[in-house]
Design a protein around this motif. Structure first.
Motif, PDB file in Angstrom:
ATOM      1  N   PHE A   1       0.742  -0.998   0.075  1.00  0.00           N
ATOM      2  CA  PHE A   1       0.002  -0.155  -0.017  1.00  0.00           C
ATOM      3  C   PHE A   1       0.924   1.371   0.132  1.00  0.00           C
ATOM      4  CE2 PHE A   1      -2.225  -3.310   2.330  1.00  0.00           C
ATOM      5  CZ  PHE A   1      -3.313  -3.646   1.568  1.00  0.00           C
ATOM      6  N   THR A   2       0.560   1.988  -1.029  1.00  0.00           N
ATOM      7  CA  THR A   2       1.401   3.237  -1.239  1.00  0.00           C
ATOM      8  C   THR A   2       0.674   4.387  -1.546  1.00  0.00           C
ATOM      9  OG1 THR A   2       1.964   2.844  -3.469  1.00  0.00           O
ATOM     10  CG2 THR A   2       3.568   1.738  -2.237  1.00  0.00           C
ATOM     11  N   ASP A   3       1.011   5.531  -1.876  1.00  0.00           N
ATOM     12  CA  ASP A   3       0.418   6.727  -2.384  1.00  0.00           C
ATOM     13  C   ASP A   3       0.444   6.514  -3.761  1.00  0.00           C
ATOM     14  OD1 ASP A   3       3.075   7.451  -3.137  1.00  0.00           O
ATOM     15  OD2 ASP A   3       3.065   9.260  -2.066  1.00  0.00           O
ATOM     16  N   GLU A   4      -0.150   7.467  -4.645  1.00  0.00           N
ATOM     17  CA  GLU A   4      -0.082   7.164  -6.106  1.00  0.00           C
ATOM     18  C   GLU A   4       1.084   7.377  -7.076  1.00  0.00           C
ATOM     19  OE1 GLU A   4      -1.658   9.271  -4.102  1.00  0.00           O
ATOM     20  OE2 GLU A   4      -3.954   9.166  -4.538  1.00  0.00           O
ATOM     21  N   ILE A   5       2.368   7.749  -6.108  1.00  0.00           N
ATOM     22  CA  ILE A   5       3.625   7.614  -6.959  1.00  0.00           C
ATOM     23  C   ILE A   5       4.532   6.560  -6.242  1.00  0.00           C
ATOM     24  CG2 ILE A   5       3.440  10.052  -7.949  1.00  0.00           C
ATOM     25  CD1 ILE A   5       5.278  10.932  -5.630  1.00  0.00           C
ATOM     26  N   GLY A   6       3.920   5.861  -5.356  1.00  0.00           N
ATOM     27  CA  GLY A   6       4.478   4.532  -4.814  1.00  0.00           C
ATOM     28  C   GLY A   6       5.308   4.864  -3.699  1.00  0.00           C
ATOM     29  N   ARG A   7       5.178   6.067  -3.172  1.00  0.00           N
ATOM     30  CA  ARG A   7       6.016   6.340  -1.767  1.00  0.00           C
ATOM     31  C   ARG A   7       4.927   5.512  -0.498  1.00  0.00           C
ATOM     32  NH1 ARG A   7       5.937  12.717  -2.163  1.00  0.00           N
ATOM     33  NH2 ARG A   7       3.787  12.267  -2.437  1.00  0.00           N
ATOM     34  N   PRO A   8       5.788   5.211   0.558  1.00  0.00           N
ATOM     35  CA  PRO A   8       5.052   4.584   1.661  1.00  0.00           C
ATOM     36  C   PRO A   8       4.042   5.444   2.374  1.00  0.00           C
ATOM     37  CG  PRO A   8       7.408   4.375   2.003  1.00  0.00           C
ATOM     38  CD  PRO A   8       7.332   5.183   0.715  1.00  0.00           C
ATOM     39  N   LEU A   9       3.166   5.093   2.767  1.00  0.00           N
ATOM     40  CA  LEU A   9       1.930   5.642   3.217  1.00  0.00           C
ATOM     41  C   LEU A   9       2.396   6.415   4.666  1.00  0.00           C
ATOM     42  CD1 LEU A   9      -1.198   3.288   2.568  1.00  0.00           C
ATOM     43  CD2 LEU A   9      -0.516   5.734   1.355  1.00  0.00           C
ATOM     44  N   HIS A  10       1.774   7.460   5.105  1.00  0.00           N
ATOM     45  CA  HIS A  10       1.753   7.882   6.280  1.00  0.00           C
ATOM     46  C   HIS A  10       0.832   7.496   7.163  1.00  0.00           C
ATOM     47  CE1 HIS A  10       2.142  10.723   9.816  1.00  0.00           C
ATOM     48  NE2 HIS A  10       3.276  10.961   9.023  1.00  0.00           N
ATOM     49  N   PRO A  11       0.941   6.840   8.405  1.00  0.00           N
ATOM     50  CA  PRO A  11       0.131   6.299   9.188  1.00  0.00           C
ATOM     51  C   PRO A  11      -1.248   7.171   9.439  1.00  0.00           C
ATOM     52  CG  PRO A  11       2.339   5.634  10.052  1.00  0.00           C
ATOM     53  CD  PRO A  11       2.296   6.830   9.116  1.00  0.00           C
ATOM     54  N   GLN A  12      -0.916   8.427   9.814  1.00  0.00           N
ATOM     55  CA  GLN A  12      -2.108   9.304   9.946  1.00  0.00           C
ATOM     56  C   GLN A  12      -2.930   9.452   8.752  1.00  0.00           C
ATOM     57  OE1 GLN A  12      -2.747  10.612  12.933  1.00  0.00           O
ATOM     58  NE2 GLN A  12      -4.778  11.295  12.082  1.00  0.00           N
ATOM     59  N   HIS A  13      -2.468   9.337   7.392  1.00  0.00           N
ATOM     60  CA  HIS A  13      -3.170   9.424   6.476  1.00  0.00           C
ATOM     61  C   HIS A  13      -4.123   8.558   6.267  1.00  0.00           C
ATOM     62  CE1 HIS A  13      -4.155  10.344   2.217  1.00  0.00           C
ATOM     63  NE2 HIS A  13      -3.775   8.762   1.742  1.00  0.00           N
ATOM     64  N   VAL A  14      -3.705   7.300   6.580  1.00  0.00           N
ATOM     65  CA  VAL A  14      -4.766   6.103   6.598  1.00  0.00           C
ATOM     66  C   VAL A  14      -5.764   6.298   7.552  1.00  0.00           C
ATOM     67  CG1 VAL A  14      -4.841   3.747   6.987  1.00  0.00           C
ATOM     68  CG2 VAL A  14      -2.822   4.605   5.916  1.00  0.00           C
ATOM     69  N   THR A  15      -5.405   7.002   8.704  1.00  0.00           N
ATOM     70  CA  THR A  15      -6.659   7.034   9.759  1.00  0.00           C
ATOM     71  C   THR A  15      -7.408   8.230   9.449  1.00  0.00           C
ATOM     72  OG1 THR A  15      -5.062   6.438  11.923  1.00  0.00           O
ATOM     73  CG2 THR A  15      -7.004   7.820  12.235  1.00  0.00           C
ATOM     74  N   ASP A  16      -7.000   9.399   8.725  1.00  0.00           N
ATOM     75  CA  ASP A  16      -7.944  10.229   8.314  1.00  0.00           C
ATOM     76  C   ASP A  16      -8.842   9.951   6.917  1.00  0.00           C
ATOM     77  OD1 ASP A  16      -6.468  12.285   9.896  1.00  0.00           O
ATOM     78  OD2 ASP A  16      -5.165  12.973   8.382  1.00  0.00           O
ATOM     79  N   ARG A  17      -8.522   9.159   6.164  1.00  0.00           N
ATOM     80  CA  ARG A  17      -9.426   8.451   5.117  1.00  0.00           C
ATOM     81  C   ARG A  17     -10.366   7.578   5.784  1.00  0.00           C
ATOM     82  NH1 ARG A  17      -6.516   8.494  -0.431  1.00  0.00           N
ATOM     83  NH2 ARG A  17      -8.233   7.279  -0.961  1.00  0.00           N
ATOM     84  N   PHE A  18      -9.763   6.852   6.800  1.00  0.00           N
ATOM     85  CA  PHE A  18     -10.823   5.943   7.431  1.00  0.00           C
ATOM     86  C   PHE A  18     -11.965   6.747   8.008  1.00  0.00           C
ATOM     87  CE2 PHE A  18     -12.178   4.088  11.646  1.00  0.00           C
ATOM     88  CZ  PHE A  18     -12.665   2.771  11.127  1.00  0.00           C
ATOM     89  N   CYS A  19     -11.702   7.743   8.861  1.00  0.00           N
ATOM     90  CA  CYS A  19     -12.465   8.791   9.364  1.00  0.00           C
ATOM     91  C   CYS A  19     -13.422   9.344   8.575  1.00  0.00           C
ATOM     92  CB  CYS A  19     -12.085   9.703  10.458  1.00  0.00           C
ATOM     93  SG  CYS A  19     -11.018   9.040  11.694  1.00  0.00           S
ATOM     94  N   GLY A  20     -13.170   9.729   7.336  1.00  0.00           N
ATOM     95  CA  GLY A  20     -13.874  10.390   6.405  1.00  0.00           C
ATOM     96  C   GLY A  20     -15.027   9.410   5.923  1.00  0.00           C
ATOM     97  N   ILE A  21     -14.563   7.982   5.526  1.00  0.00           N
ATOM     98  CA  ILE A  21     -15.467   6.959   5.042  1.00  0.00           C
ATOM     99  C   ILE A  21     -16.491   6.690   6.123  1.00  0.00           C
ATOM    100  CG2 ILE A  21     -15.451   4.488   4.361  1.00  0.00           C
ATOM    101  CD1 ILE A  21     -12.633   4.702   3.462  1.00  0.00           C
ATOM    102  N   CYS A  22     -16.187   6.610   7.360  1.00  0.00           N
ATOM    103  CA  CYS A  22     -17.046   6.305   8.279  1.00  0.00           C
ATOM    104  C   CYS A  22     -18.180   7.555   8.573  1.00  0.00           C
ATOM    105  CB  CYS A  22     -16.409   6.307   9.757  1.00  0.00           C
ATOM    106  SG  CYS A  22     -15.351   4.942  10.061  1.00  0.00           S
TER     107      CYS A  22
END
Length: 412
Positions: free
Chosen positions: A283-304
C-alpha cells in the motif's frame, strides 16, 4: 533527570520520546526543585495528587455547559491511570539508576507510591440503543459548538469523532462492518481496511506490509515490518515482539482483492513514469511512496462519517476483528496468534465483550442444559446469522436446516 536521559542510549526512539515528555511535563515541574537525597514518598504522591486535581478541573469545566469555560480547556487532556503508571515507571527507573550507578540514594521512594489501578477498557458493541443515544449526544455536542461560536470553523469530521461515546473502545456489529466495507470499496485503500477488519492487523502493520511478504500460493501474509509514528515522523522498523512478527492466513476473497490492488498499482506506476518511487510496499501513495499512518486514519474517519456509521477508532476495527473471531467460535489460541498477542490470557481478558445475539444464544444454551429442555439449544451465533425457528421439528434439525446463515464479515 537530564543525566538519566543522557545515559539512556540504547533505547527505541518512541521510548526516549516518552521519557522526555514525562520529564518535561511532570517530573521537572513538580519535583525539579527538590534535592535528590531529600526526595520523599510524600513529594511524589503530592505530584500525582496535583495531576488528579488537574483532571478534576478539566472534567468540571467541560461539564459546566458554559461555552467560554469549555473553550478554555479545549486542548487540555486529562492524565489517565495508565499514563500515571508510566510516569512513575520513568521516575522509578531513573532513581534505580542513581542507586545502582552513583549510590546517591539508599531507597527508591517511587517504588512505594500507591496509584489507581489500571482498568483496561473493554470493547463495547454499537447496539441499536447505544447508537440512538450517541446520535442525541452528537446533536448536543454540535449545539455546544454552535453556542461557543465554533460551528462555522469546526471540522464536521472532528466534531463527529469528538462526540461522547459509551466507551473509548467501540466495536461495530456485523451489519455496520458490512456498511463500512460497501462504502470503502471504491477507496484505493479498501483492501488495507479489509485486512484490519477481518484479520486484525495493527495500523503500522498494514501500512508496512511488503510485497515480498504476500504469498499467493499458500494464502498467507507475513507481518515482518511496520511503519509507526514518532510524533509526526513515520518510522520504519521490525515488530517489537516475537509474537508480533508472524504469518497469518488470508481468505480467498481478500487474496483476490490483493491481486486486483497490485494491478491497480502497476497502472499507477505506468502513469507516474519517472516520478514513481518504488518502495516495495503493498500500500503506497499514487507515486509509490510509503503511506503516512495518519493519512490512513484520516481517510478511515472520512469514510465512516460519509457512511453515517457511529464512530470508532481505526484501531477499534482490529478490536472488532478479534471480537468477531471469538463470537464465531474461533479457538482462542488461533485468535491470539492472528492478532500477534504474547499470551492467550491477554486476548481472553481484553475481548470479553461479545455480540448481543451471541450472548443471548449462549444464555439459551446454558438454560437448556441445566433444565434438561428437549428442544435443541441454539449455538452461539454472531449477528447476521439466524438461529433455528422456535419449535422447528427434529426432522429439519437432523437434516441440518438452521434457517440459513450468512457470513459474519461479508466479503462485499
Amino acid at each position: 533527570m537530564a543525566e538519566f536521559l543522557k545515559r539512556k542510549r540504547a533505547i527505541e526512539p518512541t521510548t526516549r520520546r516518552s521519557y522526555e515528555s514525562h520529564v518535561r511535563l511532570y517530573l521537572t515541574p513538580y519535583l525539579g526543585n527538590i534535592r535528590l537525597d531529600q526526595l520523599r514518598v510524600s513529594d511524589i504522591a503530592g505530584m500525582f495528587d496535583a495531576i488528579e486535581e488537574f483532571n478534576d478541573t478539566v472534567a468540571t469545566e467541560r461539564a459546566s455547559g458554559d461555552p467560554a469555560r469549555v473553550l478554555a480547556v479545549r486542548y487540555r487532556r486529562p492524565v489517565g491511570p495508565t499514563s500515571m503508571h508510566r510516569i512513575r515507571a520513568t521516575l522509578r527507573h531513573a532513581l534505580n539508576m542513581a542507586i545502582r550507578q552513583d549510590r546517591l540514594l539508599d531507597f527508591n521512594p517511587a517504588s512505594v507510591v500507591e496509584l489507581p489501578a489500571i482498568d483496561r477498557p473493554k470493547p463495547v458493541v454499537w447496539t441499536e440503543e447505544k447508537v440512538m443515544q450517541w446520535r442525541k449526544d452528537h446533536a448536543a455536542h454540535l449545539n455546544l459548538l454552535h453556542r461557543a461560536g465554533e460551528s462555522r470553523r469546526a471540522d464536521p469530521i472532528a466534531a463527529y469523532i469528538s462526540a461522547p461515546r459509551p466507551s473509548s473502545v467501540m466495536v461495530w456489529t456485523a451489519e455496520q462492518t458490512k456498511t463500512f466495507q460497501a462504502h470503502a470499496r471504491k477507496d484505493r485503500l479498501f483492501v488495507l481496511y479489509r485486512l484490519i477488519a477481518t484479520r486484525g492487523l495493527r495500523r503500522g502493520e498494514s501500512v508496512g506490509l511488503r510485497k515480498v511478504d504476500v504469498n499467493y500460493a499458500t494464502c498467507r501474509i507475513g507481518i515482518h515490518w511496520q511503519i509507526t509514528q514518532l510524533g509526526w515522523d513515520p518510522i520504519q522498523d521490525v515488530p517489537k515482539t516475537d509474537a508480533s512478527d508472524r504469518e497469518i492466513a488470508v481468505d480467498a476473497e481478500t487474496l483476490t482483492l490483493l491481486k486486483e490492488h497490485d494491478k491497480c498499482q502497476r497502472r499507477e506506476r505506468q502513469a507516474a513514469g519517472e516520478d514513481w518511487a518504488e518502495s516495495g510496499f503493498v500500500f503506497t501513495d499514487e507515486i509509490g511512496r510509503p503511506l503516512h499512518p495518519q493519512h490512513v486514519t484520516d481517510r478511515f474517519c472520512g469514510i465512516c462519517y460519509q457512511a453515517g456509521l457511529p464512530p470508532i477508532r481505526l484501531h477499534d476495527l482490529r478490536h472488532g476483528a478479534a471480537t468477531a473471531m471469538l463470537a464465531a467460535g474461533v479457538d482462542i489460541k488461533i485468535v491470539q496468534e492472528t492478532l500477534g498477542h504474547t499470551t492467550s490470557a491477554f486476548t481472553r481478558d481484553t475481548y470479553t465483550s461479545v455480540y448481543p445475539e451471541a450472548a443471548a444464544a449462549a444464555a439459551e444454551a446454558t438454560a437448556a442444559f441445566l433444565t434438561g429442555s428437549p428442544v435443541p439449544a441454539p449455538r452461539p451465533v454472531p449477528p447476521g446469522r439466524r438461529t433455528p425457528r422456535p419449535g422447528q421439528d427434529a426432522k429439519d434439525a437432523a437434516a441440518g436446516d438452521t434457517g440459513g446463515t450468512v457470513t459474519l464479515l461479508p466479503t462485499s
